[in-house]
Design a protein around this motif. Structure first.
Motif, mmCIF file in Angstrom:
data_model
loop_
_atom_site.group_PDB
_atom_site.id
_atom_site.type_symbol
_atom_site.label_atom_id
_atom_site.label_comp_id
_atom_site.label_asym_id
_atom_site.label_seq_id
_atom_site.Cartn_x
_atom_site.Cartn_y
_atom_site.Cartn_z
ATOM 1 N N GLU A 107 -3.710 20.741 -24.024
ATOM 2 C CA GLU A 107 -4.925 21.012 -24.785
ATOM 3 C C GLU A 107 -6.146 20.397 -24.099
ATOM 4 O OE1 GLU A 107 -6.737 20.658 -29.329
ATOM 5 O OE2 GLU A 107 -4.751 19.813 -28.878
ATOM 6 N N VAL A 108 -5.962 19.248 -23.481
ATOM 7 C CA VAL A 108 -7.053 18.617 -22.736
ATOM 8 C C VAL A 108 -7.525 19.540 -21.613
ATOM 9 C CG1 VAL A 108 -7.584 16.773 -21.079
ATOM 10 C CG2 VAL A 108 -6.508 16.221 -23.257
ATOM 11 N N MET A 109 -6.583 20.102 -20.858
ATOM 12 C CA MET A 109 -6.959 20.977 -19.752
ATOM 13 C C MET A 109 -7.723 22.196 -20.248
ATOM 14 S SD MET A 109 -6.203 19.596 -16.928
ATOM 15 C CE MET A 109 -6.574 21.035 -15.933
ATOM 16 N N VAL A 110 -7.248 22.805 -21.326
ATOM 17 C CA VAL A 110 -7.931 23.977 -21.884
ATOM 18 C C VAL A 110 -9.326 23.595 -22.362
ATOM 19 C CG1 VAL A 110 -7.897 25.646 -23.783
ATOM 20 C CG2 VAL A 110 -5.791 25.144 -22.530
ATOM 21 N N THR A 111 -9.448 22.432 -22.997
ATOM 22 C CA THR A 111 -10.731 21.986 -23.530
ATOM 23 C C THR A 111 -11.736 21.725 -22.410
ATOM 24 O OG1 THR A 111 -9.621 20.970 -25.427
ATOM 25 C CG2 THR A 111 -11.866 20.234 -24.961
ATOM 26 N N VAL A 112 -11.293 21.060 -21.346
ATOM 27 C CA VAL A 112 -12.191 20.790 -20.215
ATOM 28 C C VAL A 112 -12.644 22.097 -19.580
ATOM 29 C CG1 VAL A 112 -12.335 19.789 -17.899
ATOM 30 C CG2 VAL A 112 -11.242 18.502 -19.739
ATOM 31 N N GLN A 113 -11.721 23.014 -19.362
ATOM 32 C CA GLN A 113 -12.074 24.288 -18.726
ATOM 33 C C GLN A 113 -13.051 25.090 -19.575
ATOM 34 O OE1 GLN A 113 -8.142 25.847 -18.237
ATOM 35 N NE2 GLN A 113 -7.735 24.720 -16.349
ATOM 36 N N ARG A 114 -12.896 25.004 -20.890
ATOM 37 C CA ARG A 114 -13.743 25.813 -21.783
ATOM 38 C C ARG A 114 -15.105 25.177 -22.023
ATOM 39 N NH1 ARG A 114 -14.298 25.869 -27.371
ATOM 40 N NH2 ARG A 114 -12.570 24.399 -27.596
ATOM 41 N N LEU A 115 -15.135 23.862 -22.229
ATOM 42 C CA LEU A 115 -16.377 23.194 -22.618
ATOM 43 C C LEU A 115 -17.139 22.566 -21.456
ATOM 44 C CD1 LEU A 115 -15.272 21.410 -25.919
ATOM 45 C CD2 LEU A 115 -16.394 23.625 -25.637
ATOM 46 N N PHE A 116 -16.444 22.322 -20.335
ATOM 47 C CA PHE A 116 -17.087 21.678 -19.191
ATOM 48 C C PHE A 116 -16.811 22.481 -17.925
ATOM 49 C CE2 PHE A 116 -15.847 18.411 -22.283
ATOM 50 C CZ PHE A 116 -17.073 17.822 -22.556
ATOM 51 N N CYS A 119 -16.258 21.336 -14.028
ATOM 52 C CA CYS A 119 -15.878 19.931 -13.994
ATOM 53 C C CYS A 119 -14.439 19.792 -13.490
ATOM 54 C CB CYS A 119 -16.002 19.301 -15.379
ATOM 55 S SG CYS A 119 -15.429 17.590 -15.473
ATOM 56 N N THR A 120 -14.211 18.825 -12.613
ATOM 57 C CA THR A 120 -12.870 18.535 -12.121
ATOM 58 C C THR A 120 -12.286 17.377 -12.916
ATOM 59 O OG1 THR A 120 -13.415 19.252 -9.870
ATOM 60 C CG2 THR A 120 -11.495 17.817 -10.134
ATOM 61 N N PRO A 121 -11.238 17.617 -13.723
ATOM 62 C CA PRO A 121 -10.616 16.526 -14.468
ATOM 63 C C PRO A 121 -9.664 15.741 -13.571
ATOM 64 C CG PRO A 121 -9.529 18.582 -15.009
ATOM 65 C CD PRO A 121 -10.638 18.924 -14.055
ATOM 66 N N ILE A 122 -9.691 14.431 -13.696
ATOM 67 C CA ILE A 122 -8.846 13.555 -12.889
ATOM 68 C C ILE A 122 -7.969 12.736 -13.828
ATOM 69 C CG2 ILE A 122 -8.794 11.672 -11.210
ATOM 70 C CD1 ILE A 122 -11.613 12.585 -10.321
ATOM 71 N N TRP A 123 -6.662 12.925 -13.721
ATOM 72 C CA TRP A 123 -5.728 12.134 -14.527
ATOM 73 C C TRP A 123 -5.506 10.796 -13.845
ATOM 74 C CZ3 TRP A 123 -3.616 11.509 -19.083
ATOM 75 C CH2 TRP A 123 -2.491 10.696 -19.213
ATOM 76 N N SER A 124 -5.860 9.722 -14.545
ATOM 77 C CA SER A 124 -5.600 8.370 -14.066
ATOM 78 C C SER A 124 -4.281 7.907 -14.672
ATOM 79 C CB SER A 124 -6.751 7.449 -14.493
ATOM 80 O OG SER A 124 -6.465 6.096 -14.204
ATOM 81 N N GLY A 161 -6.937 20.219 -11.527
ATOM 82 C CA GLY A 161 -7.368 18.828 -11.617
ATOM 83 C C GLY A 161 -6.868 17.993 -10.455
ATOM 84 N N ARG A 162 -7.055 16.698 -10.581
ATOM 85 C CA ARG A 162 -6.667 15.748 -9.546
ATOM 86 C C ARG A 162 -5.888 14.605 -10.181
ATOM 87 N NH1 ARG A 162 -8.395 19.669 -7.615
ATOM 88 N NH2 ARG A 162 -9.975 19.939 -5.967
ATOM 89 N N ILE A 163 -5.217 13.816 -9.339
ATOM 90 C CA ILE A 163 -4.389 12.712 -9.793
ATOM 91 C C ILE A 163 -4.833 11.424 -9.128
ATOM 92 C CG2 ILE A 163 -2.037 11.823 -10.017
ATOM 93 C CD1 ILE A 163 -2.613 14.529 -11.438
#
Length: 213
Positions: A107-116, A119-124, A161-163
């Motif tokens: 759900e996080v990935m879908v939310t980032v793609q839709r709302l941002f 933006c490149t999400p990075i999982w820490s 995304g990235r890791i």
């Protein structure tokens, strides 16, 4: 219940790397507080970047999708971050199932793609802990941590995304006496990982994981 305390700090640099949000739990809060005392403009040594730190003690992965939606609505037409470092999940261990955590990641990935968009999400990666505060088998919780990190890596890489991994956090001296929160040495190491990771991803657009091994 929402976390009662939120630290939102922003660097004062003019950005070329872009706007970067660093979102997480108390580890992000304490890292930002540590950075404030060592890097006056909160840039942690990342050249020409505008970093926004949002650390909330008690924050969880399961609540992250709603947290992102709330942040998007508050920011309105302000710029979308170019990168978003997400450090959560430690508070979910022992309280949420792996299935629930994996669903939240998707759900996080879908939310980032839709709302941002853009933006490149990075999982820490969720950090190893000397001791887990939750009741239950320490070895079971450690196995759960490794499992959800592996699932997150797959979900984020497939979603563009990235890791960001933290290989040095297996030594006790990186933690306070509680075995959960980071010592000054640990906070510096955490900031070093973020700085080096952001620099790597900006210089190597095709790189998906830092460290790259």
């Amino acid at each position: 219940m929402r976390p009662a305390v939120l630290v939102a700090l922003e660097s004062s640099k003019t950005d070329q790397l872009g706007l970067v949000w660093i979102i997480g739990d108390s580890l992000v809060k304490w890292a930002a507080t540590f950075a404030l005392g060592h890097y006056p403009d909160l840039d942690i040594g990342v050249a020409a970047a505008n970093l926004v730190w949002r650390g909330a003690p008690g924050a969880t992965l399961l609540r992250l999708p709603q947290r992102l939606r709330d942040m998007a609505s508050r920011h309105g037409e302000r710029r979308t971050p170019t990168m978003m470092v997400l450090h959560l999940g430690g508070n979910d261990l022992g309280t949420a199932t792996l299935t629930q955590m994996e669903a939240a990641l998707r759900e996080v990935m879908v939310t980032v793609q839709r709302l941002f968009p853009g933006c490149t999400p990075i999982w820490s990666d969720i950090l190893h802990r000397v001791r887990y505060s939750r009741a239950g088998s320490q070895s079971r919780l450690e196995a759960c941590r490794k499992n959800i990190n592996e699932r997150a890596r797959g979900i984020f890489v497939r979603g563009g995304g990235r890791i960001l991994s933290h290989p040095i956090f297996s030594w006790e001296r990186f933690f306070r006496e509680d075995g959960v929160h980071l010592s000054n040495l640990g906070n510096q190491g955490f900031l070093d990982d973020i700085r080096e990771g952001l620099s790597f991803f900006s210089l190597c657009p095709r790189g998906v994981r830092y460290p790259p091994f």
